[in-house]
Structures are given as C-alpha cells and as structure tokens.
Scaffold this motif. Structure first.
Motif, mmCIF file in Angstrom:
data_model
loop_
_atom_site.group_PDB
_atom_site.id
_atom_site.type_symbol
_atom_site.label_atom_id
_atom_site.label_comp_id
_atom_site.label_asym_id
_atom_site.label_seq_id
_atom_site.Cartn_x
_atom_site.Cartn_y
_atom_site.Cartn_z
ATOM 1 N N VAL A 40 0.842 -1.201 0.000
ATOM 2 C CA VAL A 40 0.000 0.000 0.000
ATOM 3 C C VAL A 40 0.875 1.247 0.000
ATOM 4 C CG1 VAL A 40 -1.695 1.332 1.312
ATOM 5 C CG2 VAL A 40 -1.948 -1.155 1.099
ATOM 6 N N LYS A 41 1.904 1.247 0.811
ATOM 7 C CA LYS A 41 2.798 2.413 0.896
ATOM 8 C C LYS A 41 3.473 2.676 -0.444
ATOM 9 C CE LYS A 41 3.732 2.025 5.854
ATOM 10 N NZ LYS A 41 3.928 3.361 6.429
ATOM 11 N N ARG A 42 3.863 1.611 -1.111
ATOM 12 C CA ARG A 42 4.512 1.779 -2.408
ATOM 13 C C ARG A 42 3.559 2.377 -3.440
ATOM 14 N NH1 ARG A 42 9.018 0.091 -5.336
ATOM 15 N NH2 ARG A 42 8.566 -0.265 -7.532
ATOM 16 N N ILE A 43 2.328 1.884 -3.460
ATOM 17 C CA ILE A 43 1.352 2.395 -4.435
ATOM 18 C C ILE A 43 1.031 3.862 -4.166
ATOM 19 C CG2 ILE A 43 -1.071 2.206 -5.172
ATOM 20 C CD1 ILE A 43 -0.721 -0.885 -4.896
ATOM 21 N N VAL A 44 0.829 4.204 -2.892
ATOM 22 C CA VAL A 44 0.538 5.605 -2.550
ATOM 23 C C VAL A 44 1.735 6.492 -2.916
ATOM 24 C CG1 VAL A 44 0.081 7.206 -0.646
ATOM 25 C CG2 VAL A 44 -1.143 5.015 -0.757
ATOM 26 N N SER A 45 2.934 6.030 -2.610
ATOM 27 C CA SER A 45 4.135 6.826 -2.906
ATOM 28 C C SER A 45 4.284 7.032 -4.407
ATOM 29 C CB SER A 45 5.390 6.118 -2.363
ATOM 30 O OG SER A 45 5.291 5.910 -0.970
ATOM 31 N N GLU A 46 4.136 5.957 -5.146
ATOM 32 C CA GLU A 46 4.354 5.999 -6.585
ATOM 33 C C GLU A 46 3.388 6.940 -7.285
ATOM 34 O OE1 GLU A 46 4.116 2.116 -8.315
ATOM 35 O OE2 GLU A 46 5.154 2.756 -10.146
ATOM 36 N N LYS A 63 -6.847 7.591 2.244
ATOM 37 C CA LYS A 63 -7.418 6.530 3.087
ATOM 38 C C LYS A 63 -8.307 5.535 2.347
ATOM 39 C CE LYS A 63 -10.919 9.546 5.166
ATOM 40 N NZ LYS A 63 -11.417 10.086 6.454
ATOM 41 N N HIS A 64 -8.962 5.965 1.278
ATOM 42 C CA HIS A 64 -9.870 5.026 0.600
ATOM 43 C C HIS A 64 -9.146 3.998 -0.267
ATOM 44 C CE1 HIS A 64 -13.495 6.618 2.233
ATOM 45 N NE2 HIS A 64 -13.136 7.852 1.911
ATOM 46 N N VAL A 65 -7.826 4.116 -0.382
ATOM 47 C CA VAL A 65 -7.089 3.100 -1.140
ATOM 48 C C VAL A 65 -7.285 1.719 -0.505
ATOM 49 C CG1 VAL A 65 -4.846 3.262 0.082
ATOM 50 C CG2 VAL A 65 -4.897 2.638 -2.327
ATOM 51 N N VAL A 66 -7.462 1.724 0.800
ATOM 52 C CA VAL A 66 -7.599 0.456 1.525
ATOM 53 C C VAL A 66 -8.877 -0.283 1.130
ATOM 54 C CG1 VAL A 66 -7.814 -0.554 3.842
ATOM 55 C CG2 VAL A 66 -6.164 1.289 3.426
ATOM 56 N N ASP A 67 -9.888 0.484 0.699
ATOM 57 C CA ASP A 67 -11.143 -0.151 0.267
ATOM 58 C C ASP A 67 -10.912 -1.105 -0.906
ATOM 59 O OD1 ASP A 67 -12.121 1.662 2.086
ATOM 60 O OD2 ASP A 67 -13.046 2.991 0.589
ATOM 61 N N TYR A 68 -9.851 -0.896 -1.640
ATOM 62 C CA TYR A 68 -9.587 -1.718 -2.831
ATOM 63 C C TYR A 68 -8.577 -2.825 -2.565
ATOM 64 C CZ TYR A 68 -12.049 2.156 -4.959
ATOM 65 O OH TYR A 68 -12.993 3.093 -5.260
ATOM 66 N N PHE A 69 -8.029 -2.858 -1.351
ATOM 67 C CA PHE A 69 -7.077 -3.901 -1.009
ATOM 68 C C PHE A 69 -7.751 -5.258 -1.067
ATOM 69 C CE2 PHE A 69 -4.793 -6.712 1.826
ATOM 70 C CZ PHE A 69 -3.482 -6.461 1.509
ATOM 71 N N PRO A 70 -7.155 -6.339 -1.554
ATOM 72 C CA PRO A 70 -5.780 -6.473 -2.042
ATOM 73 C C PRO A 70 -5.632 -6.347 -3.560
ATOM 74 C CG PRO A 70 -6.733 -8.637 -1.800
ATOM 75 C CD PRO A 70 -7.836 -7.639 -1.519
ATOM 76 N N ASP A 71 -6.617 -5.770 -4.237
ATOM 77 C CA ASP A 71 -6.532 -5.671 -5.701
ATOM 78 C C ASP A 71 -5.534 -4.561 -6.078
ATOM 79 O OD1 ASP A 71 -6.888 -5.086 -8.398
ATOM 80 O OD2 ASP A 71 -9.048 -5.486 -8.359
ATOM 81 N N LYS A 72 -4.360 -4.988 -6.452
ATOM 82 C CA LYS A 72 -3.271 -4.047 -6.683
ATOM 83 C C LYS A 72 -3.610 -3.049 -7.794
ATOM 84 C CE LYS A 72 1.683 -4.238 -7.325
ATOM 85 N NZ LYS A 72 2.856 -5.049 -7.708
#
Lengths: 358, 358
Positions: A69-75, A306-315
């Motif tokens: 998650v951290k990598r996707i948000v950073s990127e 914060k809503h990125v987590v709603d899509y976890f684990p679909d990268k």
C-alpha cells in the motif's frame, strides 16, 4: 585563507541555520518555500485499516501488505508533492525507487503508537525506533527526521519529562548532523474524555496552541512543527451544512480563525498542518484557514489516500484509485496551498537568532 | 518484522548500490539520468586567471575575488544545470544560497594543484583538504564527493601508491556514509614532454583509457568517472578548418571516435567528460563525440565561464556576461547532451554487482 582550509559553513549568509539544514528544508518545499507534503508513514493506523478491510486482527496483517500500500501511494502521489514522509520499516526501503529525486524525503524516527505508564493508562509515552538514528536517516538519502510526540500539558511530571527527553535527544542528533527536525506534536484527552467528544473539541484548540509554544523553545532545535488543526469543523456553526457537521455546535468560524491566529503566534518556528484522518473536503477547508493564518503548508496523509484500503488487495484497483482520486485529492490541496507562507518568511527569521540556554 | 525494526536499506531493489547513494546520484542528474554539470571548483587556475587579469601574482589575489567570481558563475548557470561542482573553501560557503535546492552539489575533496616528490619533479602527488571529510560534505547538504587525482601509468611506484592510497581513502569514506564518489582522473606527461605538444597528444588517448580502466576497479568504490576527452581536435584532420586546428595533424576523426569507444569499454562505471579549458565550440564537439560513444554527460568548467574573468572586477559586467554568453554556452551543451547515456543504463549495472576483493 589558504586553499587547504575550509570556511565554517555555518557562518555563511544563511545566518543561524547551518547551510546543510537550509538546503534540506528547501528540498522539502517548492521553489518559493511552501510545503506540500504527503504522509505515508502510518504503521499502526494502516495496519488497523487493513485488518478491518480483510477481517483480520491488526497483528496478523502481513508486513508485505503495508509495504505494498505504501509503495502504491508513494508511486502515484509523490510526483505531485514537494516532500514525502515515510517510515524506515515498511515504507522507504520498498518505495525509494518510485520517489523522484527532486522530492524531499522525511523519515519517521518513532515507533508507531505509544505506551502508557503503569499507573496512568491515559498518558502516552513515545519511543524511538531502536537501531535507527538521524545520521542513518541522512546517509539513507533522506532530507529530514520527523518525530511524533504525544503531548498533554497536564500529564504527570514523569510523562512530560519522558517526552521532553525524547524530543531533546532527537533534536540534538539532528543538530549534530545538519538534519532538519520536523516535530509532529499531537494532543490527547485525559480524565476519561473521549477524543471525539464536544468536551475535548472545546479544549483542544488551546491544547494545540500550548503544545506549539512548548516545543517552539529553541532548546528543542525544531525546524518545522507538524500540528493538528486548532478546531473541529464538525462542531463549527458555518460547516454544519457543508457535510462536515455532526449536529452539535460549539463555536463559529470566527473562533476557529482566532485559534489559527493564536497558533501562528505560539509557533515560534514555521508550521504545517496534518490531516488526522478527516475527509479531503474538511482538510481542504482546514488548510485554507491555516494558511490564511500563517501556516507554511501541509503534511497530509489519510485525507488523501485513506480510501485506497477499500480496494485492497486488488493491486490494480488500488493503483487506479490513487492515480485518479488520490492525485485529485492532492491537487486540491496544492491549489489552496498557493497562499501558504514560505518557511523562510516566518517571523522568527527576521529578528536575531533567538538561541538561549536550554 | 516488527514496527521497531528497520529493514536493511541497502538490500532494497536498488541492488548493489545503497539507496542513499542512488538517490544522491539521481539528484545530480536529470530525470532520465543524464548529467549536465557545471564545474566552478577551480582554485589554482582561477587564481592564475585573476592574477593575469589584474597584473598581480597569483599569491596576492584576494580570497574575496575568487569567492565573488564563483558566486556569479554559480548564480547565473547553476539554475540550468543538473549539478554543480564547487569547493568548500571559496565556493560553497559563499554561493550555497544561490544554488537551487533541486540542483545537486558536488564538493571537491582535494587541495587544488599538486606537489611533486623531491627526486621526481615531473610527477604529481595529490593532497586532501585538511579537516574536511565525506561526512562533512554530506552534512553540509552536498550530494557527492569529487576527488581530482593526477595519473600516469609510468610514474614511480611510490607516486602510484600515494595516489592509489588517496583514492582508496576517499572511496572508503564515501562508502561508509552513502556518498557518491566522483573521481576526476587527469593524465600528465613525463620525460620532459610538453602537455600541449603533438607528442603528448599522440599518446594521451591511450593514457586516458588506461587511467579509466585502473580506477574503475571496484575496490576504489568510484561511482562516476570524470575524464578528459580522449583526443585533441586541435590535431585532428577534420577540425583544422573549424577553428580548433593549429595546423599540425596527427590523426583523423575516425581515430578519435575509436578512442572514445575504447574509453567507454575501459570505464567500468558511468563516465562524464571535463572541458580542460578548451573553447566552448571545441568542447561541444568533444561532448558530441563522447556521448555518442557512451558518456553519461559532462562536468564542464572553464569552457562555459572562462571569459567572465575578462570583466573582473566589474561585478555588473561579469553578471551580464554570464547571464548571456555563459548561459548560452551551457545551453549549447544541454542540447547535445540529450543523447547522453543515462547513468543507470551503464552496462555495469546489467550484470552481477561485480564486487571483488581489493
């Protein structure tokens, strides 16, 4: 002066701050000196968010999930930011290659969360990450050390001394290697009060102001304060209809504006605001009010992602969400942040260097 | 992994280079990894130029004069560059505030010039600046250490050992704090030969190739070589009419191109070329040939700014010259440098990490 001697760099025109510190602070800011920074150093809170999403307990969330998650948000968002705050455990080692070289990096120095003294379970003690230092942060290519400290002026003397000691320790370590020291000072309730209650919302602005004053003391060597917004729009008259309100009103906007001004007077170093998990719209309004009062920008985490987590684990879905909504959230803040005060225009730089014995 | 432990940052995806080193190398380059760097770390040669201009001896040139010229050159050209090489004595302390935070900084580690061993007056021994280190360079906000070393493969064993020792010392110091190590390896003549003679011009390309091979050895920990152009267009057939020629021809362009290719094969790390005081037009052609052969850009000094001294001590005229001619010179190089090889595409990064015992 012979060719073989070196001028004292800290006696340059840059006045009281060492040249390396100034250069690194500038790397965290835009060319005018305004901070538009992303925070993705959350560990405990991200772990809890992922646990809720996957119906696990926080302890069983895999480190790889946090890293991902951290990598996707950073990127997706770092390229828009002037700086990114991440952590040396799950963040930076797994994201460094997606953070552009022109974006400043801050690394967290504290263990996520807090512990409480045996007899005072409401009080909060911070801890430093073991085996990690300001010097290592510098060598690893980061531009600043960030420390989160919990503070309540009425905590016990032992707790206050413990927290003060940690801030002093990190401040000295930063000073000894020219690293900017960003202190995130977060308030909390005592006496059984709920952090989200109206009672705490009434007293919190003054707590935030006092906290800023306390840690502005030059003996802590803080270069930038990361502060809570001194008010809650949920309880503010004019925002009841903007969707932030929860029905109960304890103040109006002019009181919030006044708290922002008091905070600016109390902060004797440049300051930015944090988002504390509010919605992006509420944070945008916080930022508008804070920068009008003198804030030098923001260091915003969950309000953006914060809503990125709603899509976890679909990268792919997480990436898609951050590339669209996540980036748009950040861009909304960039637009407001144009009115922020450049850090080097903070009033503290216009007088003498203000150093005193600690 | 618990929240209180830190991942080994040098075991990240960035392979054999520590993450801090990669981040700092990227700060010296453009977003694609090409180096367009300005050198204003000259001390001895700038002192001599100023002495000629003002009819003094080099020893009587005031430090303030060097500081002033360096500041003007930095202020006008650094904003165009991806990196700037300056020195910690007359340069950086007096120019840091005019170098944009997004432009990488390299600081020289050596005393300007050289000394010769008593019995071998042609040989050249380098010396490090006393009281200055890679760690201090890092703390001061710079992104790389640059060391100039003179090299002749046929120098005495003592001289070779002395030079090798200095390179090893700086290489280790850089390694221990994650600093990129940029080695400038410069050849020189022995046996009474004139550095500008046709005889030396005949042998110099091979000396430059050998020098690059020698200091590419992983035991020196060099991240980037700053090399002389392996040929002199003054003695090259096709350039006699381009204004570079001096009438005497010792080779044609295909031989120069072949020397560039041999240099690229010899350099086992990314490399850039230096200008050694040639004219901007000659250097532009050098850069064209070098980047075609695999150079990752340039680190150019006098070819860009040498005529600023003609206007000394008129500060406004110096500024005007650098803002127009100086910047145009640099822009000419930027245009050619588009064809440079990004540093991370150097063939040495496509195989194993290549580390061997030294």
């Amino acid at each position: 002066m012979s060719d073989s001697t070196v001028s004292k760099l800290d006696q340059s025109k840059l006045d009281s701050l060492p040249v390396g510190t100034v250069r690194r602070l500038n790397r965290l800011a835009d060319t005018l000196g305004r901070f538009s920074m992303l925070a993705i150093d959350q560990r405990g809170s991200l772990r809890r968010m992922l646990a809720r999403q996957t119906n696990q307990t926080p302890e069983t969330v895999a480190p790889q999930s946090l890293q991902q998650v951290k990598r996707i948000v950073s990127e997706t968002v770092a390229p828009l930011a002037t700086g990114i705050l991440t952590d040396p455990t799950y963040g930076y080692p797994f994201s460094a290659d997606v953070i552009p070289a022109r974006v400043g990096v801050l690394l967290a120095a504290e263990v996520s969360g807090y512990v409480s003294p045996a007899a005072r379970e409401e009080e909060r003690l911070s801890q430093l990450i073991e085996g990690w230092s300001a010097g290592q942060t510098l060598e690893a290519g980061a531009d600043a050390v960030k420390l989160l400290i919990y503070h309540h002026p009425k905590a016990s003397a032992d707790t206050l001394a413990h927290q003060r000691k940690i801030v002093e320790t990190v401040g000295q370590a930063c000073k000894s290697c020219g690293m900017p020291f960003i202190l995130e000072a977060v308030t909390y309730p005592l006496n059984g009060m709920d952090k989200r209650s109206a009672d705490f919302a009434r007293m919190q602005p003054e707590l935030i102001v006092q906290t800023a004053r306390t840690y502005s003391d030059p003996c802590f060597n803080v270069h930038l304060l990361k502060l809570e917004f001194p008010g809650s729009l949920k309880y503010t008259q004019e925002y009841q209809e903007a969707g932030f309100g929860n029905g109960e009103v304890i103040c109006d906007r002019s009181e919030v504006e006044e708290a922002c001004r008091r905070l600016d007077q109390a902060a004797q170093v440049p300051w930015v605001i944090l988002s504390a998990g509010v919605t992006i719209n509420e944070f945008a309004e916080n930022l508008r009010l804070a920068t009008r009062a003198g804030a030098s920008g923001f260091l915003c985490g969950r309000a953006v992602w914060k809503h990125v987590v709603d899509y976890f684990p679909d990268k792919q879905a997480m990436h898609q969400h951050m590339s669209t909504t996540g980036r748009a959230n950040f861009q909304k803040l960039l637009s407001i942040n144009k009115q922020a005060r450049p850090w080097h225009e903070h009033p503290s730089f216009s007088g003498s260097d203000g150093s005193v014995d600690c």
